[in-house]
Design a protein around this motif. Sequence first.
Motif, PDB file in Angstrom:
ATOM      1  N   GLU A  24       0.649  -1.300  -0.005  1.00 20.93           N
ATOM      2  CA  GLU A  24      -0.011  -0.113  -0.125  1.00 20.93           C
ATOM      3  C   GLU A  24       0.606   1.311  -0.149  1.00 20.93           C
ATOM      4  OE1 GLU A  24      -3.843   2.133   0.193  1.00 20.93           O
ATOM      5  OE2 GLU A  24      -3.090   0.019  -0.604  1.00 20.93           O
ATOM      6  N   ASP A  25       1.844   1.101   0.609  1.00 19.88           N
ATOM      7  CA  ASP A  25       2.838   2.346   0.701  1.00 19.88           C
ATOM      8  C   ASP A  25       3.574   2.857  -0.824  1.00 19.88           C
ATOM      9  OD1 ASP A  25       2.164   2.950   3.364  1.00 19.88           O
ATOM     10  OD2 ASP A  25       4.233   1.552   4.151  1.00 19.88           O
ATOM     11  N   TYR A  28       1.016   4.381  -2.765  1.00 18.99           N
ATOM     12  CA  TYR A  28       0.614   5.496  -2.437  1.00 18.99           C
ATOM     13  C   TYR A  28       1.910   6.532  -2.953  1.00 18.99           C
ATOM     14  CZ  TYR A  28       0.354   9.711   0.998  1.00 18.99           C
ATOM     15  OH  TYR A  28       0.402  10.879   1.213  1.00 18.99           O
ATOM     16  N   ASN A  29       3.076   5.918  -3.119  1.00 17.34           N
ATOM     17  CA  ASN A  29       4.097   6.868  -3.770  1.00 17.34           C
ATOM     18  C   ASN A  29       3.991   6.815  -5.095  1.00 17.34           C
ATOM     19  OD1 ASN A  29       5.275   6.901  -1.205  1.00 17.34           O
ATOM     20  ND2 ASN A  29       6.662   5.068  -1.403  1.00 17.34           N
ATOM     21  N   ARG A  32       1.512   9.905  -5.182  1.00 13.89           N
ATOM     22  CA  ARG A  32       2.292  11.103  -4.936  1.00 13.89           C
ATOM     23  C   ARG A  32       3.176  11.603  -6.209  1.00 13.89           C
ATOM     24  NH1 ARG A  32       4.499  11.619   1.048  1.00 13.89           N
ATOM     25  NH2 ARG A  32       5.618  13.431  -0.239  1.00 13.89           N
ATOM     26  N   VAL A  55       2.591  17.975   8.269  1.00  8.71           N
ATOM     27  CA  VAL A  55       2.301  16.377   8.014  1.00  8.71           C
ATOM     28  C   VAL A  55       1.292  16.386   9.408  1.00  8.71           C
ATOM     29  CG1 VAL A  55       2.652  14.153   7.901  1.00  8.71           C
ATOM     30  CG2 VAL A  55       4.250  15.840   6.719  1.00  8.71           C
ATOM     31  N   THR A  57      -1.311  13.579   9.916  1.00 12.44           N
ATOM     32  CA  THR A  57      -1.082  12.234   9.908  1.00 12.44           C
ATOM     33  C   THR A  57      -0.393  11.344   8.968  1.00 12.44           C
ATOM     34  OG1 THR A  57      -3.212  11.949   8.611  1.00 12.44           O
ATOM     35  CG2 THR A  57      -3.354  12.121  10.942  1.00 12.44           C
ATOM     36  N   ARG A  58      -0.245  10.246   8.738  1.00  8.89           N
ATOM     37  CA  ARG A  58       0.512   9.702   7.932  1.00  8.89           C
ATOM     38  C   ARG A  58       0.371  10.037   6.323  1.00  8.89           C
ATOM     39  NH1 ARG A  58       1.337   3.081   7.399  1.00  8.89           N
ATOM     40  NH2 ARG A  58       3.116   2.930   6.129  1.00  8.89           N
ATOM     41  N   ARG A  59      -0.843  10.208   5.792  1.00 12.96           N
ATOM     42  CA  ARG A  59      -1.299  10.606   4.516  1.00 12.96           C
ATOM     43  C   ARG A  59      -2.123  11.961   4.315  1.00 12.96           C
ATOM     44  NH1 ARG A  59      -2.313   4.389   3.319  1.00 12.96           N
ATOM     45  NH2 ARG A  59      -0.158   3.550   2.947  1.00 12.96           N
ATOM     46  N   ARG A  60      -2.027  12.634   5.323  1.00 10.65           N
ATOM     47  CA  ARG A  60      -2.876  13.990   5.246  1.00 10.65           C
ATOM     48  C   ARG A  60      -1.849  15.233   5.779  1.00 10.65           C
ATOM     49  NH1 ARG A  60      -8.030  14.076   5.257  1.00 10.65           N
ATOM     50  NH2 ARG A  60      -9.269  16.158   5.560  1.00 10.65           N
ATOM     51  N   THR A  71      -5.355  15.864   1.117  1.00 15.15           N
ATOM     52  CA  THR A  71      -4.524  14.428   0.780  1.00 15.15           C
ATOM     53  C   THR A  71      -4.200  14.608  -0.652  1.00 15.15           C
ATOM     54  OG1 THR A  71      -6.515  13.326  -0.040  1.00 15.15           O
ATOM     55  CG2 THR A  71      -6.166  13.315   2.610  1.00 15.15           C
TER      56      THR A  71
END
Length: 334
Positions: A24-25, A28-29, A32, A55, A57-60, A71
């Motif tokens: 998933e990471d 996600y990259n 981005r 940043v 949270t992790r993706r917000r 996001t």
Amino acid sequence: MSEHFLLSRLARDLPVTKVIRMSEDAAYNWFRRARWPETKGKPYCPHCGVLECYVLTRRRFKCSGCRKEFTVTSGTIFASRKLPFRQILAIIALSANGAKGKAALELCREIGVQYKTAWANLMKLREALAARRDDTVLEGEVEIDGLYALGHVRPKNRKEDRVDRREAQNQSPKRMVVMALRERRKGGKSISRVARSENADCAWDMVRQHVAPSAHLFADEHAAYDELVGLNKLTRVNHQVAYQHGEGISTNQIESFFARVRRAYRGVHHRFSVKYLDWYIAELSWREDRSRVGNRGQTLEMLGRALAHPTSRNLCGYWQGIKPPDLVWEPRRT
């Protein structure tokens, strides 16, 4: 004899198994980098453009200027998404692999989602691909032609009850024409529109908007293209005599695109609705232009166009009854 591109390694440089096994990471990259290519994936505010973001949270993220939160999918075609990034990327990769399109029923079985989810995501991709024609201008040698689609009238059982379906009064109101322009050069671009009839206004407006004045047009003997002489250099081919006159006087390349449309209609989707026919044709036009691009390049371009396109006003709330009007082009001749 040289190997055909579609049989080479360059055409299969992103296997679907690689996307499915992706974390998933990692997916996600990909999002981005596609959303912020100028900064190589470093987020900046989509509202005011400020580069300094916190940043949360992790993706917000939160902008240090306007103080708004966002996001990687905020304000894009995938806004308010519910699927994981890896699953959306798999949808894009599987769609890119379809030479003549991807059916939603087939996709929902492969990804393991509901039909509505698969259909909505595919239509979002088609809307994003259709937006590419807005600022596209064709140059060099350009072919123009029209293809009638939809509106099949089932003939009567008894011969004496049948009518001549070539006459206008005996045709279905759903019958549409696909107007298309295509460059002849290698890697050339194409433009398509869906109109109610093949007439002079449609041809004139398409050429005026999407063809450079220095381009050389090739068309058949249809009366809709008679007035294009005042816009560009025009060469005609009479299909009642021959499909090609002399050397290069034909519309064979655009007929090849229409063959792809027919096969997608009959073999992949089995039907197109009038409401979204324009998006289906625009997607097939994009596939025709990228037929010599590997599936990795097609996936990246499709992802980039989806993240550069604003939130859909045609598909938000679709399953709650909010549906757009028919996407039929009305030419404006000035």
